[in-house]
Design a protein around this motif. Structure first.
Motif: not given
Ligand SMILES: *Cc1c(COP(=O)(O)O)cnc(C)c1O
Length: 216
Positions: A63-80
Motif C-alpha cells: 500500500i506504500g510508495h514503491l521504488q522500481s528497484k524493489k519491484v522484483k522482490q515482491i512480484t513472486p507473491f504480492v497479491r495487489m
C-alpha cells in the motif's frame, strides 16, 4: 473491534485490508485467527520478512510508495499493489511479473489530498498513461481500480469531498477505458480515522491499521 468493523464492511460489500505495518508477527496471527486474510504493508523489506514467516494463504497488499528497484522482490507473491503512480513503475511491475509468470493486480494511486507531500497521479496523467502504447502492450499487469488518501484533518466535509473526487475519477476511467472490464471495480479509500466516510462515498476496499490492532 475487528468483529464490529467486519460486520459493517460485509453489509456494504467492502473488503478489509488489515494494515499490519510495524506490527510483529504474533499480533498479525491474532488478527489472522479471526479469519482475516488480506494484510497490507507499506515497506517492501518488512513485507518480505513477514511473508516468509507467516501462513502462505495470506494475501499481501503493498500500500506504500514503491521504488522500481524493489519491484522484483515482491512480484513472486504480492497479491495487489495499491500504489502505482507512474508509467515507469507499471512497466517495471509488468516486466518482473512476466519473469515469474504472473499477472499482478494493481491500483492507480491518485493525489486527492490537500497536502503536497503525498504521492499520486492526477486524472489527466492517468488518462495519458492508459492511452499510451507502452501501457497497451503490457500483458502481466491488470489495473483493477484506484486508490487515494484523504487529507489528515478532522473536517469531515473536506474528507468526504476528497473521497467523492476519487469516486468521480474511478467512474471517469471506467467509462473511458474499462467499460467491458469487470475486474476494474476497486476504490481503495478509507483508514482508521475516516473509513466510515469512505464507505458512504463508495469505497470497495478500506485499509485499516491502528483501529484493528489497537485491541485485538
Ligand atoms: C498506515 C496506512 C494505512 C492505515 O492507517 P491507520 O490510520 O493505521 O488505519 C492506510 N493506508 C496507507 C497507505 C498507510 O500507509
Amino acid at each position: 473491534m475487528i468483529n464490529e468493523i467486519s460486520r459493517i464492511l460485509k453489509a456494504n460489500q467492502v473488503k478489509l485490508v488489515a494494515v499490519s505495518k510495524t506490527q510483529p508477527p504474533e499480533r498479525i496471527m491474532e488478527v489472522y485467527n479471526y479469519g482475516q486474510r488480506i494484510f497490507g504493508e507499506n515497506r517492501v523489506q518488512e513485507m518480505l520478512l513477514k511473508q516468509a514467516a507467516l501462513p502462505k494463504d495470506i494475501q499481501w497488499h503493498l500500500i506504500g510508495h514503491l521504488q522500481s528497484k524493489k519491484v522484483k522482490q515482491i512480484t513472486p507473491f504480492v497479491r495487489m499493489i495499491h500504489s502505482v503512480d507512474s508509467l515507469s513503475l507499471l512497466a517495471e511491475i509488468d516486466k518482473q511479473a512476466q519473469k515469474v509468470g504472473r499477472t499482478i493486480d494493481c491500483l492507480l494511486q491518485f493525489h486527492i489530498a490537500e497536502e503536497a507531500s503525498k504521492f499520486g497521479l492526477d486524472l489527466t496523467t492517468a488518462q495519458q498513461l492508459l492511452d499510451s502504447a507502452d501501457y497497451r502492450a503490457m500483458q502481466n499487469v491488470r489495473i483493477c481500480g484506484v486508490m487515494g488518501m484523504a487529507t489528515f484533518t478532522d473536517n469531515e466535509n473536506q474528507i468526504r469531498t476528497e473521497f467523492l473526487h476519487l469516486k468521480m475519477i474511478f467512474d471517469q476511467l471506467k467509462a473511458d477505458f474499462f467499460v467491458d472490464k469487470p475486474f476494474f471495480k476497486e476504490i481503495s479509500m478509507g483508514m482508521s480515522g475516516d473509513w466510515e466516510i469512505a464507505v458512504a462515498a463508495g469505497s470497495t476496499m478500506v485499509r485499516i491499521g491502528s483501529l484493528i490492532f489497537a485491541d485485538t
